[in-house]
Scaffold this motif. Structure first.
Motif, mmCIF file in Angstrom:
data_model
loop_
_atom_site.group_PDB
_atom_site.id
_atom_site.type_symbol
_atom_site.label_atom_id
_atom_site.label_comp_id
_atom_site.label_asym_id
_atom_site.label_seq_id
_atom_site.Cartn_x
_atom_site.Cartn_y
_atom_site.Cartn_z
ATOM 1 N N SER A 406 15.735 34.685 -47.805
ATOM 2 C CA SER A 406 15.378 35.720 -46.813
ATOM 3 C C SER A 406 14.015 36.385 -46.972
ATOM 4 C CB SER A 406 16.436 36.833 -46.843
ATOM 5 O OG SER A 406 17.725 36.286 -46.718
ATOM 6 N N TYR A 407 13.278 36.095 -48.050
ATOM 7 C CA TYR A 407 12.068 36.898 -48.288
ATOM 8 C C TYR A 407 10.851 36.044 -48.642
ATOM 9 C CZ TYR A 407 15.428 40.659 -48.294
ATOM 10 O OH TYR A 407 16.413 41.519 -47.916
ATOM 11 N N ASP A 408 9.674 36.653 -48.431
ATOM 12 C CA ASP A 408 8.416 36.069 -48.877
ATOM 13 C C ASP A 408 7.685 37.100 -49.726
ATOM 14 O OD1 ASP A 408 8.116 33.419 -47.985
ATOM 15 O OD2 ASP A 408 8.006 34.140 -45.914
ATOM 16 N N TRP A 409 6.836 36.617 -50.609
ATOM 17 C CA TRP A 409 6.048 37.552 -51.416
ATOM 18 C C TRP A 409 4.716 36.899 -51.770
ATOM 19 C CZ3 TRP A 409 10.506 35.090 -52.804
ATOM 20 C CH2 TRP A 409 10.440 34.146 -53.851
ATOM 21 N N GLU A 410 3.713 37.754 -51.964
ATOM 22 C CA GLU A 410 2.420 37.224 -52.418
ATOM 23 C C GLU A 410 1.903 38.107 -53.541
ATOM 24 O OE1 GLU A 410 -0.871 38.083 -49.544
ATOM 25 O OE2 GLU A 410 0.801 38.533 -48.189
ATOM 26 N N ILE A 411 1.091 37.502 -54.418
ATOM 27 C CA ILE A 411 0.548 38.212 -55.568
ATOM 28 C C ILE A 411 -0.624 39.072 -55.099
ATOM 29 C CG2 ILE A 411 -0.554 37.910 -57.823
ATOM 30 C CD1 ILE A 411 0.883 35.144 -57.965
ATOM 31 N N LEU A 412 -0.606 40.343 -55.453
ATOM 32 C CA LEU A 412 -1.713 41.238 -55.067
ATOM 33 C C LEU A 412 -2.947 40.951 -55.932
ATOM 34 C CD1 LEU A 412 0.317 44.547 -54.600
ATOM 35 C CD2 LEU A 412 -0.857 43.259 -52.808
ATOM 36 N N PRO A 413 -4.149 41.153 -55.365
ATOM 37 C CA PRO A 413 -5.366 40.880 -56.148
ATOM 38 C C PRO A 413 -5.606 41.942 -57.228
ATOM 39 C CG PRO A 413 -5.924 41.786 -53.992
ATOM 40 C CD PRO A 413 -4.434 41.586 -53.998
ATOM 41 N N HIS A 414 -6.657 41.721 -58.032
ATOM 42 C CA HIS A 414 -7.124 42.692 -59.046
ATOM 43 C C HIS A 414 -6.035 43.044 -60.061
ATOM 44 C CE1 HIS A 414 -10.301 42.899 -56.148
ATOM 45 N NE2 HIS A 414 -9.551 43.555 -55.258
ATOM 46 N N GLN A 415 -5.448 42.027 -60.659
ATOM 47 C CA GLN A 415 -4.507 42.290 -61.754
ATOM 48 C C GLN A 415 -4.610 41.143 -62.749
ATOM 49 O OE1 GLN A 415 -0.240 41.812 -60.930
ATOM 50 N NE2 GLN A 415 -0.715 40.915 -58.939
ATOM 51 N N GLY A 430 2.360 42.895 -65.253
ATOM 52 C CA GLY A 430 3.742 42.997 -64.771
ATOM 53 C C GLY A 430 4.024 42.365 -63.410
ATOM 54 N N LEU A 431 3.026 41.719 -62.807
ATOM 55 C CA LEU A 431 3.158 41.030 -61.511
ATOM 56 C C LEU A 431 3.350 42.005 -60.333
ATOM 57 C CD1 LEU A 431 3.218 38.366 -59.902
ATOM 58 C CD2 LEU A 431 5.667 38.240 -60.316
ATOM 59 N N ARG A 432 2.228 42.462 -59.812
ATOM 60 C CA ARG A 432 2.270 43.319 -58.615
ATOM 61 C C ARG A 432 2.268 42.412 -57.374
ATOM 62 N NH1 ARG A 432 -1.724 46.207 -61.377
ATOM 63 N NH2 ARG A 432 -3.329 45.697 -59.833
ATOM 64 N N VAL A 433 3.206 42.679 -56.469
ATOM 65 C CA VAL A 433 3.350 41.802 -55.293
ATOM 66 C C VAL A 433 3.449 42.599 -54.002
ATOM 67 C CG1 VAL A 433 4.496 39.898 -56.485
ATOM 68 C CG2 VAL A 433 5.880 41.756 -55.544
ATOM 69 N N ARG A 434 3.173 41.886 -52.898
ATOM 70 C CA ARG A 434 3.508 42.389 -51.562
ATOM 71 C C ARG A 434 4.747 41.591 -51.115
ATOM 72 N NH1 ARG A 434 -1.072 41.754 -49.309
ATOM 73 N NH2 ARG A 434 -1.756 43.910 -49.591
ATOM 74 N N PHE A 435 5.752 42.305 -50.640
ATOM 75 C CA PHE A 435 7.078 41.716 -50.404
ATOM 76 C C PHE A 435 7.504 41.969 -48.972
ATOM 77 C CE2 PHE A 435 11.767 42.038 -50.747
ATOM 78 C CZ PHE A 435 12.066 40.928 -51.513
ATOM 79 N N GLN A 436 7.975 40.964 -48.256
ATOM 80 C CA GLN A 436 8.469 41.202 -46.888
ATOM 81 C C GLN A 436 9.585 40.233 -46.512
ATOM 82 O OE1 GLN A 436 4.762 40.681 -46.812
ATOM 83 N NE2 GLN A 436 4.921 38.469 -46.719
ATOM 84 N N PRO A 437 10.429 40.655 -45.572
ATOM 85 C CA PRO A 437 11.470 39.732 -45.091
ATOM 86 C C PRO A 437 10.810 38.563 -44.365
ATOM 87 C CG PRO A 437 11.503 41.795 -43.863
ATOM 88 C CD PRO A 437 10.478 41.950 -44.910
ATOM 89 N N ARG A 438 11.439 37.389 -44.444
ATOM 90 C CA ARG A 438 10.863 36.234 -43.762
ATOM 91 C C ARG A 438 11.211 36.286 -42.292
ATOM 92 N NH1 ARG A 438 13.184 32.162 -46.236
ATOM 93 N NH2 ARG A 438 11.783 32.334 -47.977
#
Length: 438
Positions: A406-415, A430-438
Motif C-alpha cells: 500500500s505505500y511508497d517511500w523515498e530517501i530524503l537528501p542531505h543525510q 537513521g534513514l529519513r524518508v518521505r512516505f505516502q500511500p500508493r
C-alpha cells in the motif's frame, strides 16, 4: 614431536592490545587480518588474549561440532553480564538446555499463530501515523514499532507512553553494552545504562507479579506456567532475566534489519518492483494471513540478502574453556574467542561480489548459502541458533507485506547512510524518508 603452535597474529600494545583499532571498526579490523593470516588468528582485545575465527568451517567448529570447548558466559565482556543479567544469553550447558526448552513454546508453533493479528494491528497503527507525518526517521520509528510488538506479545503490556519510556530505557541499556571503560558513575554511558537496567527490572517485576495472578496469552504468561520434566518452573528472578532478554533481543535486531530493508528497496527500484508484484498477486486472493506468509519466496530472498549484507550483529564472543586445535594451531583454555559474522558473510568464494545487494543469490537456481553449512549466520547457527528466529521472521514479513502492498517511500537528501555497526547495525542518520500511500 614439535609443540603445537599458537595462531599467527600480533598482540599489540601492553594492556590495551589492539582494542582501539578493533572498536573503531570491527569489520575492517577482522577483514584485514583475515586477508593476512586466514581463517584463524590471534590478537589482544578488551583486556584478553583473543583468537578470531572466520568462515563457514571455523564457524561450524565453534557453533556446532566443538561447542564443548566454549562458554557463552565466559566470553562476553563484563558489561553484558551486568546489564543483561543471568538470562538464556549467558547460560551454558544443562542450565541453558533446560531454560531453552521451557522458553521454546512461547516463541514457536501454535503460539506464533496467536501473534499474527496483534502484529498486524500494531503495524496498522504505525502506518496510519506515518501516512499523517509524511516525513520521519525510520530507524527510530521501527524501534518504537518493534518494541510495541515485543512488549505486547511477550509481556502483555500495551500502554503507549509506558512503551515509549521503556524503549528509551532499552536504548540507554544497549549503549552501555560496548563501553570500553565501564565506570558506574551517573553521568557516564555505563552509569546511565545501569540506571536504565534498574528501571526496566522494576517494571518487569511488577508485570510478572500481575501475570502470576492473571495469566494472559503472552510469552511471559506461557513461561510462568511452563514446567520442566521434573515439574519445576522458573523462579521470579529467572523470569525477570529472561523477560529482559526477550524484550532486548525482540526489538533491537529486527529494527536494524527493517531499516536496511527499506533503505535497500528504495535504492533498488527493480527489486522493490518484484517484491510489490509478489505482494499484489497475494493481495488479490485476500487479506494477509498466516498461510500467505508462507507464500512469499521473493520477499524471503530479499530478507536473506539483508541478513547477509546488513547482519544486525557483527559476531559473537565465547570463552575458551578447553584447549583446542584448528587447522594445526593450538588455542589454550582461558583465551577469549571472537567469530566474525560480517566477514564470513563477505567472503567472495561463497558470495561473489559480496558488496552488491543481490537477492537472487538466494534464488532456487543459485542458493549461494547452501554450498557450505554455516555461511549465513545472522541468527547464529547450531543448537543455540537464535530462539526468536521464527518470531522475528514472521514480524518482518508482516510489516514488509503491508508496506509493499500500500505505500511508497523515498530517501530524503542531505543525510548520511554510512553503516554504523555499534551498538547495532544502522545507517548513520537513521534513514529519513518521505512516505505516502500508493
Amino acid at each position: 614431536m614439535k609443540p603445537a603452535q599458537l595462531p599467527p597474529g600480533k598482540s599489540g600494545l601492553p594492556i590495551l592490545g589492539e582494542t582501539l583499532n578493533f572498536v573503531a571498526d570491527p569489520y575492517s579490523f577482522v577483514k584485514k587480518r583475515y586477508q593476512q593470516y586466514g581463517s584463524i588468528f590471534k590478537t589482544n582485545i578488551l583486556g584478553r588474549p583473543t583468537v578470531v575465527m572466520v568462515g563457514p568451517e571455523a564457524i561450524e567448529f565453534v557453533l556446532s561440532s566443538h561447542m564443548e570447548c566454549f562458554s557463552w558466559r565466559e566470553g562476553w565482556p563484563e558489561n553484558f553480564k551486568v546489564l543483561l543479567g543471568e538470562s538464556l544469553f549467558l547460560q551454558d550447558g544443562e542450565e541453558h538446555r533446560k531454560n531453552r526448552r521451557l522458553m521454546m513454546p512461547a516463541l514457536h508453533g501454535p503460539a506464533l499463530v496467536n501473534y499474527v493479528a496483534t502484529m498486524e494491528d500494531i503495524t496498522r497503527v504505525y502506518l496510519k501515523k506515518w501516512k499523517a507525518q509524511q516525513e520521519f526517521t525510520w530507524f527510530y520509528e521501527f524501534k518504537q514499532l518493534t518494541f510495541d510488538i515485543a512488549s505486547q506479545l511477550l509481556l502483555g503490556t500495551s500502554n503507549g507512553s509506558e512503551s515509549a519510556r521503556l524503549s528509551q530505557l532499552f536504548t540507554n541499556l544497549t549503549n552501555g553494552l560496548f563501553t570500553i571503560n565501564p565506570l558506574p558513575l551517573p553521568f557516564t554511558t555505563f552509569g546511565k545504562a545501569l540506571a536504565a537496567r534498574n528501571q526496566i527490572l522494576e517494571h518487569l517485576t511488577q508485570v510478572i507479579k500481575q501475570r502470576q495472578q492473571n495469566p494472559t496469552k503472552d510469552a511471559i504468561s506461557l513461561l510462568i506456567q511452563s514446567k520442566d520434566e521434573d515439574g519445576n518452573s522458573m523462579s521470579e528472578r529467572e523470569l525477570i532475566a529472561q523477560a529482559v532478554l526477550l524484550l532486548f533481543a525482540g526489538h533491537e535486531t529486527t529494527t536494524s534489519m527493517l531499516t536496511w530493508l527499506c533503505l535497500e528497496l528504495a535504492r533498488h527500484p527493480e527489486v522493490k518492483e518484484r517484491a510489490v508484484k509478489e505482494q499484489m498477486q497475494l493481495a488479490s486472493k485476500g487479506a494477509l494471513s498466516l498461510e500467505q506468509l508462507g507464500q512469499m519466496p521473493y520477499l524471503e530472498q530479499v530478507l536473506l540478502e539483508i541478513e547477509r549484507l546488513h547482519s544486525p550483529v557483527g559476531g559473537g564472543f565465547r570463552g575458551v574453556i578447553k584447549d583446542f586445535e584448528f587447522k594445526g594451531f593450538h588455542v589454550p583454555a582461558g583465551w577469549q574467542l571472537l567469530y566474525s559474522i560480517y566477514v564470513t558473510h563477505s567472503l567472495e568464494e561463497i558470495y561473489p561480489q559480496p558488496e552488491v545487494f543481490d537477492p537472487d543469490r538466494f534464488s532456487p537456481q543459485r542458493q549461494e548459502n547452501r554450498q557450505y553449512p554455516f555461511s549465513l549466520i545472522g541468527f547464529g547457527g547450531g543448537p543455540r541458533i537464535c530462539i526468536g528466529i521464527a518470531f522475528a521472521k514472521m514480524e518482518m514479513k508482516i510489516i514488509a507485506a503491508h508496506l509493499l502492498r500500500s505505500y511508497d517511500w523515498e530517501i530524503l537528501p542531505h543525510q548520511s547512510l554510512a553503516t554504523v555497526r555499534v551498538p547495532t547495525n544502522q545507517p548513520k542518520d537513521g534513514l529519513r524518508v518521505r512516505f505516502q500511500p500508493r
